[in-house]
Design a protein around this motif. Structure first.
Motif, PDB file in Angstrom:
ATOM      1  N   TYR A 298      -7.921  -5.660   2.840  1.00 53.45           N
ATOM      2  CA  TYR A 298      -7.143  -4.947   1.820  1.00 53.45           C
ATOM      3  C   TYR A 298      -7.852  -4.996   0.472  1.00 53.45           C
TER       4      TYR A 298
ATOM      5  N   LYS B 221       2.597  -6.163  -6.948  1.00 53.31           N
ATOM      6  CA  LYS B 221       2.392  -4.948  -7.746  1.00 53.31           C
ATOM      7  C   LYS B 221       3.435  -3.896  -7.384  1.00 53.31           C
TER       8      LYS B 221
ATOM      9  N   ALA C 115       0.821  -1.211   0.000  1.00 53.41           N
ATOM     10  CA  ALA C 115       0.000   0.000   0.000  1.00 53.41           C
ATOM     11  C   ALA C 115       0.855   1.262   0.000  1.00 53.41           C
TER      12      ALA C 115
ATOM     13  N   ILE D 207      -4.022  -4.285  -4.462  1.00 50.90           N
ATOM     14  CA  ILE D 207      -2.882  -3.802  -3.691  1.00 50.90           C
ATOM     15  C   ILE D 207      -2.166  -5.006  -3.091  1.00 50.90           C
ATOM     16  N   ASN D 208      -0.922  -5.216  -3.479  1.00 48.29           N
ATOM     17  CA  ASN D 208      -0.143  -6.332  -2.934  1.00 48.29           C
ATOM     18  C   ASN D 208       1.348  -6.068  -3.144  1.00 48.29           C
TER      19      ASN D 208
ATOM     20  N   PHE E   2      -1.354   4.184  -1.363  1.00 47.36           N
ATOM     21  CA  PHE E   2      -2.777   3.903  -1.569  1.00 47.36           C
ATOM     22  C   PHE E   2      -3.497   3.997  -0.230  1.00 47.36           C
TER      23      PHE E   2
END
Length: 272
Positions: A193, A201, A73, A197-198, A88
């Motif tokens: 989550y 990425k 994030a 988003i991880n 994020f």
């Protein structure tokens, strides 16, 4: 695996991977990784922790690369000053809706964070190893009364792990939002989550910045939040001590665990 002197990007999870059971980097692993860093390999810390609980290890390793925090994030540029900071935020309206659906009667705690503020129902010293409150603005009490901003993370701690199904039901009402439960002694904690988003990425963004292809990436992890970085890398390792769910996705499994310098044993086999 062939012996090689090519330069690689090495992505390392922290807890259960880089760190041993005492939550430190062993001297042997520390010295080996520092040498790889000086030799021109890019070492990336990839963690669910906030930046304040990573930076001391980053400095100990003498790194200059960006850091993956909060499971992707947030990407902190570190000493790579031209890397664009990425953040994020989890919409506060979603947070409040999920908490309302679970119900305070079933909640032991809620943990929400930005880089400056922590929102908790109550103080919880057991979480200090992951989320220290040093130099942070701490807000205690009902979330709907205290929270006035989006956050980068959302953790739920239920009073009884039997109530985890209530968390799942609340999350299922929201498209693109997913849930993963912690393991070991933390079975009463879950992380909420967004599906896009991880760590994988985030790792891709860093690789694109350095112009490094996946076939020159090595990654190590031990839990389900590491699946994407394991799948992204040519050499994706699940630690010997990893969760079974991660091992199912891994191309390789380390011969030794995080208390036996498992990372560097495999890096030596690759030829680094």
């Amino acid at each position: 695996m062939n012996q090689t002197k090519e330069k690689y990007l090495i992505a390392l999870d922290m807890d259960g991977t880089l760190l041993n059971k005492d939550h430190i980097i062993s001297l042997e692993t520390l010295n080996y990784l520092k040498k790889l860093n000086k030799d021109g390999h890019k070492i990336i810390i990839s963690s669910g922790r906030p930046i304040r609980n990573i930076i001391s290890f980053y400095n100990e390793l003498e790194l200059t690369t960006p850091i993956i925090c909060y499971n992707g994030a947030y990407i902190y540029p570190g000493k790579e000053i031209n890397f664009p900071e990425y953040c994020f935020s989890f919409p506060q309206a979603k947070i409040k809706s999920i908490i309302q659906d679970i119900g305070y009667d079933h909640l032991d705690n809620v943990i929400l964070e930005t880089n400056k503020d922590i929102y908790l129902l109550k103080d919880d010293e057991t979480l200090e190893v992951f989320f220290t409150k040093n130099n942070m603005n701490v807000h205690l009490g009902p979330i709907e009364e205290n929270l006035n901003e989006d956050t980068m993370t959302m953790l739920i701690k239920v009073k009884d792990e039997k109530d985890n199904h209530l968390v799942q039901e609340a999350v299922d009402k929201h498209p693109n939002i997913k849930l993963r439960f912690w393991s070991g002694k933390w079975l009463d904690i879950s992380e909420i989550y967004f599906s896009f988003i991880n760590k994988g990425k985030a790792l891709q963004k860093i690789c694109e910045y350095f112009k490094i292809e996946p076939d020159h990436v090595i990654s190590f992890g031990d839990a389900s939040n590491d699946i994407e970085i394991i799948k992204y890398a040519k050499y994706g390792f699940a630690m010997k001590n990893a969760e079974d769910d991660l091992k199912k996705h891994a191309k390789y499994i380390t011969e030794f665990d995080n208390n036996e310098n498992g990372i560097i044993m495999e890096l030596k086999k690759i030829g680094l």
